[in-house]
Design a protein around this motif. Structure first.
Motif, PDB file in Angstrom:
ATOM      1  N   HIS A   4       2.807   4.608  -0.632  1.00  0.00           N
ATOM      2  CA  HIS A   4       2.458   5.959  -1.392  1.00  0.00           C
ATOM      3  C   HIS A   4       3.611   6.761  -1.240  1.00  0.00           C
ATOM      4  O   HIS A   4       4.547   6.862  -0.221  1.00  0.00           O
ATOM      5  N   ASP A   8       0.726  -1.293  -0.098  1.00  0.00           N
ATOM      6  CA  ASP A   8       0.081  -0.043   0.113  1.00  0.00           C
ATOM      7  C   ASP A   8       0.949   1.068   0.137  1.00  0.00           C
ATOM      8  O   ASP A   8       0.427   2.406   0.342  1.00  0.00           O
ATOM      9  N   GLY A  30       3.712   3.585   4.251  1.00  0.00           N
ATOM     10  CA  GLY A  30       3.114   2.249   3.987  1.00  0.00           C
ATOM     11  C   GLY A  30       2.917   1.316   4.923  1.00  0.00           C
ATOM     12  O   GLY A  30       3.217   1.769   6.237  1.00  0.00           O
TER      13      GLY A  30
END
Length: 91
Positions: free
Chosen positions: A20, A18, A41
């Motif tokens: 970013h 996830d 993340g």
């Protein structure tokens, strides 16, 4: 942003699904551009031999670009593992 000159760049993608990226600062002088980027993340996969912890992390990445006539013709990247590893409680 997922590739750097460091050997573990593929592990970053696998360990922090996830993730970013946020560009915090850009400095340009002549053909050279430097960007300081934060990655956030969740540690959900093995990274540098460390099993997933579920910990949230924030680490810095630096990118250096050489730009000629508006085109990136060279780039390098460095990822700050010294701040990342303690966040996943690496040994």
């Amino acid at each position: 942003m997922d590739s750097t000159d460091q050997f573990f760049s593929n592990q970053i993608g696998e360990a922090f699904l996830d993730k970013h990226y946020a560009v915090e600062e850009v400095i340009a002088q002549g053909e050279k551009v430097i960007a300081r980027i934060f990655m956030t993340g969740t540690h959900t996969g093995t990274f540098a031999g460390n099993l997933p912890t579920g910990n949230s992390v924030k680490a810095t990445q630096f990118r250096e670009f050489r730009v000629v006539d508006g085109q990136i013709i060279e780039h390098r990247g460095w990822f700050d593992t010294a701040t990342l590893l303690p966040q996943i409680k690496a040994n």
